[in-house]
Design a protein around this motif. Sequence first.
Motif, PDB file in Angstrom:
ATOM      1  N   VAL A 101      -7.901   4.977   8.956  1.00  0.00           N
ATOM      2  CA  VAL A 101      -7.010   4.320   8.047  1.00  0.00           C
ATOM      3  C   VAL A 101      -7.416   3.031   7.522  1.00  0.00           C
ATOM      4  O   VAL A 101      -7.608   2.095   8.115  1.00  0.00           O
ATOM      5  N   CYS A 102      -7.550   2.686   6.172  1.00  0.00           N
ATOM      6  CA  CYS A 102      -8.289   1.851   5.475  1.00  0.00           C
ATOM      7  C   CYS A 102      -9.392   1.235   6.159  1.00  0.00           C
ATOM      8  O   CYS A 102     -10.365   1.821   6.025  1.00  0.00           O
ATOM      9  N   PHE A 103      -9.127   0.114   6.806  1.00  0.00           N
ATOM     10  CA  PHE A 103     -10.439  -0.314   7.455  1.00  0.00           C
ATOM     11  C   PHE A 103     -11.069   0.423   8.456  1.00  0.00           C
ATOM     12  O   PHE A 103     -12.211   0.687   8.584  1.00  0.00           O
ATOM     13  N   TRP A 142       0.394   6.705  -2.735  1.00  0.00           N
ATOM     14  CA  TRP A 142       0.119   6.226  -1.436  1.00  0.00           C
ATOM     15  C   TRP A 142      -0.093   4.810  -1.465  1.00  0.00           C
ATOM     16  O   TRP A 142      -0.290   4.235  -2.489  1.00  0.00           O
ATOM     17  N   PHE A 143       0.357   4.155  -0.529  1.00  0.00           N
ATOM     18  CA  PHE A 143       0.263   2.556  -0.244  1.00  0.00           C
ATOM     19  C   PHE A 143      -1.291   2.162  -0.222  1.00  0.00           C
ATOM     20  O   PHE A 143      -1.804   2.658   0.768  1.00  0.00           O
ATOM     21  N   GLN A 144      -1.397   1.029  -0.800  1.00  0.00           N
ATOM     22  CA  GLN A 144      -3.075   0.632  -0.805  1.00  0.00           C
ATOM     23  C   GLN A 144      -2.974  -1.013  -0.322  1.00  0.00           C
ATOM     24  O   GLN A 144      -2.011  -1.815  -1.172  1.00  0.00           O
ATOM     25  N   TRP A 145      -3.799  -1.238   0.294  1.00  0.00           N
ATOM     26  CA  TRP A 145      -4.113  -2.968   0.349  1.00  0.00           C
ATOM     27  C   TRP A 145      -5.368  -3.256   0.863  1.00  0.00           C
ATOM     28  O   TRP A 145      -5.707  -3.197   1.971  1.00  0.00           O
ATOM     29  N   HIS A 146      -6.258  -3.096   0.133  1.00  0.00           N
ATOM     30  CA  HIS A 146      -7.806  -3.343   0.439  1.00  0.00           C
ATOM     31  C   HIS A 146      -8.642  -3.982  -0.658  1.00  0.00           C
ATOM     32  O   HIS A 146      -8.380  -3.871  -1.921  1.00  0.00           O
ATOM     33  N   PHE A 147      -9.846  -4.446  -0.517  1.00  0.00           N
ATOM     34  CA  PHE A 147     -10.630  -5.157  -1.183  1.00  0.00           C
ATOM     35  C   PHE A 147     -12.089  -4.462  -1.303  1.00  0.00           C
ATOM     36  O   PHE A 147     -13.120  -5.009  -1.737  1.00  0.00           O
ATOM     37  N   ASP A 148     -12.424  -3.751  -0.478  1.00  0.00           N
ATOM     38  CA  ASP A 148     -13.641  -2.860  -0.067  1.00  0.00           C
ATOM     39  C   ASP A 148     -13.547  -1.747  -0.315  1.00  0.00           C
ATOM     40  O   ASP A 148     -12.488  -0.919  -0.267  1.00  0.00           O
ATOM     41  N   ARG A 149     -14.690  -0.970  -0.428  1.00  0.00           N
ATOM     42  CA  ARG A 149     -14.832   0.664  -0.946  1.00  0.00           C
ATOM     43  C   ARG A 149     -15.899   0.966  -0.186  1.00  0.00           C
ATOM     44  O   ARG A 149     -16.934   0.476  -0.039  1.00  0.00           O
ATOM     45  N   PHE A 179      -6.335   4.884   1.849  1.00  0.00           N
ATOM     46  CA  PHE A 179      -4.864   4.383   1.657  1.00  0.00           C
ATOM     47  C   PHE A 179      -4.151   4.046   3.185  1.00  0.00           C
ATOM     48  O   PHE A 179      -4.658   4.684   4.261  1.00  0.00           O
ATOM     49  N   HIS A 180      -2.733   3.927   2.722  1.00  0.00           N
ATOM     50  CA  HIS A 180      -2.146   3.591   4.279  1.00  0.00           C
ATOM     51  C   HIS A 180      -0.551   4.466   4.277  1.00  0.00           C
ATOM     52  O   HIS A 180       0.207   4.196   3.791  1.00  0.00           O
ATOM     53  N   PRO A 181      -1.112   5.602   4.983  1.00  0.00           N
ATOM     54  CA  PRO A 181       0.133   6.555   4.879  1.00  0.00           C
ATOM     55  C   PRO A 181       1.198   6.056   5.887  1.00  0.00           C
ATOM     56  O   PRO A 181       2.228   6.479   5.766  1.00  0.00           O
ATOM     57  N   GLU A 182       0.876   5.001   6.917  1.00  0.00           N
ATOM     58  CA  GLU A 182       1.663   4.650   7.984  1.00  0.00           C
ATOM     59  C   GLU A 182       2.730   3.872   7.237  1.00  0.00           C
ATOM     60  O   GLU A 182       3.763   3.569   8.164  1.00  0.00           O
TER      61      GLU A 182
END
Length: 243
Positions: A101-103, A142-149, A179-182
């Motif tokens: 999840v994300c990271f 879906w919720f997102q909070w990221h700066f990398d891909r 994304f962050h499903p949690e």
Amino acid sequence: MAAVAPTVLFLVNEHVATEALLGEAFAEHGFDVETFEVVPPERDDDPAGDVTFPEPGGYDVIVPLGSRWPVYDEALRNSWVGTEMALLREAADAGVALLGVCFGGQLLAQTFGGSVARSPRPEVGWYDVLSDRPDIVPGGPWFQWHFDRWTLPPGATELARTPNSSQAFVLGRTMALQFHPEVDTELLTRWLAEDHDGDVAAAGLDHDQLLTRTTELADDTAVRIRALVRGFLTRVAGHSLPS
């Protein structure tokens, strides 16, 4: 003789990035839920350091979760991130299913031969995700909070995306999510309290907007996260589930 319940291990890489709704969804699908704290709160300002992880063979699924730090940070790769990557390779070789999840998703990409770098367009807030396989990864907000891909690892198949970045891929019995499903309102409230760098404001949003939108989408998110976990377990991990 009673059947032994399968077990999922959540790797809590940062203390505020917990399993939340994901833990509930796995429990509803009959899993015992265990967690392992990787970086304790007292090391937030200096997260590099050695970590002794649990042996992966005792788990049916391992889920590396999010964190604020980049997976490619050299000091982290030379300490616990490198060790966690070795754990994930060992788990995959042992037949353990993996869900990042994300990271955690970026960590899976990096572990299996993809790359991770700064994205030209960060994503913070609710984004519509386009899915090629809604039976595995439901599309929609879906919720997102990221700066990398990431770039995809060799042999991986992309399942979902936004215009800015890949959002999900599968590789064998491994699935990565950007994304962050949690996220629910309780978890988001904790994250907003840690928003000291003004990430939300930089995205043109405010805290109240995000919390309101998260509350509005709560029922829909609960349905889709159950579908996501079921899709992962049945179509990626290969688990049979009770009807």
